[in-house]
Design an enzyme around this catalytic site. Structure first.
Site, PDB file in Angstrom:
ATOM      1  N   LYS A 189       0.829  -1.243  -0.227  1.00 26.04           N
ATOM      2  CA  LYS A 189      -0.080   0.010   0.084  1.00 26.04           C
ATOM      3  C   LYS A 189       0.801   1.118  -0.196  1.00 26.04           C
ATOM      4  CE  LYS A 189      -3.875  -2.373   1.790  1.00 26.04           C
ATOM      5  NZ  LYS A 189      -4.991  -2.543   3.098  1.00 26.04           N
ATOM      6  N   PHE A 196     -15.993   2.271   5.908  1.00 28.84           N
ATOM      7  CA  PHE A 196     -14.925   2.472   5.636  1.00 28.84           C
ATOM      8  C   PHE A 196     -14.300   2.593   4.130  1.00 28.84           C
ATOM      9  CE2 PHE A 196     -15.000  -1.907   6.395  1.00 28.84           C
ATOM     10  CZ  PHE A 196     -14.249  -2.566   5.162  1.00 28.84           C
ATOM     11  N   ARG A 207      -1.199 -14.978   3.636  1.00 28.81           N
ATOM     12  CA  ARG A 207      -2.229 -14.485   4.558  1.00 28.81           C
ATOM     13  C   ARG A 207      -1.584 -14.327   6.065  1.00 28.81           C
ATOM     14  NH1 ARG A 207      -6.564 -11.134   3.376  1.00 28.81           N
ATOM     15  NH2 ARG A 207      -7.662 -12.133   5.156  1.00 28.81           N
ATOM     16  N   THR A 226      -5.910  -7.923  10.089  1.00 27.55           N
ATOM     17  CA  THR A 226      -6.158  -6.964   9.307  1.00 27.55           C
ATOM     18  C   THR A 226      -5.903  -5.555  10.186  1.00 27.55           C
ATOM     19  OG1 THR A 226      -7.998  -8.017   8.227  1.00 27.55           O
ATOM     20  CG2 THR A 226      -8.106  -5.569   8.179  1.00 27.55           C
ATOM     21  N   ARG A 242       2.184  -7.184   9.004  1.00 27.48           N
ATOM     22  CA  ARG A 242       1.522  -5.740   9.705  1.00 27.48           C
ATOM     23  C   ARG A 242       1.961  -5.831  11.090  1.00 27.48           C
ATOM     24  NH1 ARG A 242      -4.198  -7.698   6.889  1.00 27.48           N
ATOM     25  NH2 ARG A 242      -4.191  -6.310   4.989  1.00 27.48           N
ATOM     26  N   ASN A 279      -2.352  -0.331   6.611  1.00 20.51           N
ATOM     27  CA  ASN A 279      -1.972  -1.784   7.158  1.00 20.51           C
ATOM     28  C   ASN A 279      -0.818  -2.304   6.109  1.00 20.51           C
ATOM     29  OD1 ASN A 279      -4.047  -2.614   5.409  1.00 20.51           O
ATOM     30  ND2 ASN A 279      -5.017  -3.880   6.791  1.00 20.51           N
ATOM     31  N   HIS A 339      -1.804  -5.485   1.259  1.00 15.65           N
ATOM     32  CA  HIS A 339      -2.982  -6.396   0.586  1.00 15.65           C
ATOM     33  C   HIS A 339      -2.440  -7.712   0.354  1.00 15.65           C
ATOM     34  CE1 HIS A 339      -6.886  -7.398  -1.422  1.00 15.65           C
ATOM     35  NE2 HIS A 339      -5.948  -7.880  -2.032  1.00 15.65           N
ATOM     36  N   GLU A 343      -8.566 -10.654  -8.760  1.00 13.89           N
ATOM     37  CA  GLU A 343      -7.848  -9.480  -8.290  1.00 13.89           C
ATOM     38  C   GLU A 343      -6.798  -9.259  -9.291  1.00 13.89           C
ATOM     39  OE1 GLU A 343      -6.856 -10.006  -4.147  1.00 13.89           O
ATOM     40  OE2 GLU A 343      -9.144  -9.582  -3.647  1.00 13.89           O
TER      41      GLU A 343
HETATM   42  P1  IDP Z   1      -7.746  -7.840   4.647  1.00 18.03           P
HETATM   43  O1  IDP Z   1      -7.043  -6.669   3.910  1.00 18.03           O
HETATM   44  O2  IDP Z   1      -7.189  -8.159   5.877  1.00 18.03           O
HETATM   45  O3  IDP Z   1      -8.144  -8.846   3.766  1.00 18.03           O
HETATM   46  P2  IDP Z   1     -10.599  -6.696   4.575  1.00 18.03           P
HETATM   47  O4  IDP Z   1     -11.600  -6.947   5.633  1.00 18.03           O
HETATM   48  O5  IDP Z   1     -10.593  -7.377   3.138  1.00 18.03           O
HETATM   49  O6  IDP Z   1      -9.020  -7.249   5.215  1.00 18.03           O
HETATM   50  O7  IDP Z   1     -10.252  -5.201   4.165  1.00 18.03           O
HETATM   51  C1  IDP Z   1      -9.755  -4.624   3.262  1.00 18.03           C
HETATM   52  C2  IDP Z   1      -9.049  -3.375   3.650  1.00 18.03           C
HETATM   53  O8  IDP Z   1     -10.029  -2.517   4.266  1.00 18.03           O
HETATM   54  C3  IDP Z   1      -8.425  -3.647   5.001  1.00 18.03           C
HETATM   55  O9  IDP Z   1      -6.813  -4.234   4.640  1.00 18.03           O
HETATM   56  C4  IDP Z   1      -8.108  -2.361   5.643  1.00 18.03           C
HETATM   57  O10 IDP Z   1      -7.308  -1.564   4.999  1.00 18.03           O
HETATM   58  C5  IDP Z   1      -9.415  -1.830   5.140  1.00 18.03           C
HETATM   59  N1  IDP Z   1     -10.458  -2.076   6.570  1.00 18.03           N
HETATM   60  C6  IDP Z   1     -11.166  -3.326   6.994  1.00 18.03           C
HETATM   61  N2  IDP Z   1     -11.732  -3.062   7.731  1.00 18.03           N
HETATM   62  C7  IDP Z   1     -11.740  -1.670   8.275  1.00 18.03           C
HETATM   63  C8  IDP Z   1     -12.476  -0.904   9.388  1.00 18.03           C
HETATM   64  O11 IDP Z   1     -13.029  -1.568  10.077  1.00 18.03           O
HETATM   65  N3  IDP Z   1     -11.994   0.309   9.222  1.00 18.03           N
HETATM   66  C9  IDP Z   1     -11.137   0.995   8.320  1.00 18.03           C
HETATM   67  N4  IDP Z   1     -10.543   0.208   7.254  1.00 18.03           N
HETATM   68  C10 IDP Z   1     -10.817  -1.082   7.139  1.00 18.03           C
HETATM   69 MG    MG Z   2      -9.418  -8.918   2.105  1.00 21.91          MG
END
Ligand code: IDP
Ligand code: MG
Length: 167
Positions: free
Chosen positions: A26, A74, A102, A108, A119, A129, A132, A143
């Site tokens: 990111k 978000f 992962r 996350t 992370r 974070n 991705h 993707e």
């Molecule tokens: P992941 O990246 O671990 O797969 P996802 O739930 O797919 O997590 O969410 C995608 C991205 O959206 C996360 O990496 C994070 O940057 C953002 N995100 C997810 N949940 C939240 C939240 O509750 N608040 C703010 N940003 C979030």
């Molecule tokens: Mg995800």
């Protein structure tokens, strides 16, 4: 080592089911100069890099990539963030590459990510974070297809690959 045993082990390696996964660093990882350090985590694990490029992600690409999150509180912040400056896109291959990646990436929310994960070591907030990574084979294909043409995905054998996977 006995030649037959060597051959048997080589066959097992060849029959390992390889997965491909999509990941990207990111904007904060790029501007902090952490590309090399984070890519090293993937390389050290033994995953094979099939494709990589630094791009400025478009608004359309970001909305497509994160379409599953459309409508969540978000979502707009996420799209704004990943399009704010360049990101470093990668395709990695290896046995169980999806779950292995992962685990390398960590939870996350960096507040919950284990030390030793990317992370856990490089990020503070859930929006920024660091990285991705795709969460399933289907999503990896979807993707990576947003960002890479088939001709951009390379195919090669690392000299040490088979011996490395045996360990
Ligand atoms: P992941 O990246 O671990 O797969 P996802 O739930 O797919 O997590 O969410 C995608 C991205 O959206 C996360 O990496 C994070 O940057 C953002 N995100 C997810 N949940 C939240 C939240 O509750 N608040 C703010 N940003 C979030
Ligand atoms: Mg995800």
């Amino acid at each position: 080592m006995d030649i037959l045993l060597r051959q048997e082990r080589a066959r097992k390696v060849v029959s390992l089911e390889l997965e491909r996964t999509f990941a990207f660093l990111k904007p904060e990882s790029v501007v902090r100069g952490l590309i090399g350090e984070i890519v090293s985590r993937f390389e050290n694990k033994g995953l094979k890099l099939l494709a990589a490029k630094l791009i400025q992600m478009s608004d359309e690409q970001a909305r497509n990539l994160y379409s599953v999150h459309n409508g969540k509180p978000f979502f707009e912040e996420l799209v704004t963030h990943v399009t704010s400056s360049p990101v470093f896109l990668m395709v990695w291959e290896g046995p169980n590459a999806i779950s292995i990646t992962r685990n390398l990436v960590g939870a996350t929310n960096p507040a919950n990510a284990a030390p030793g994960s990317i992370r856990g070591d490089f990020a503070l907030t859930v929006t920024a974070n660091a990285v991705h990574a795709s969460d399933s084979i289907e999503n990896a294909i979807r993707e990576l297809s947003i960002f890479f043409a088939p001709a951009e995905i390379t195919n090669y054998v690392k000299p040490t690959e088979q011996r490395f996977l045996l360990k």
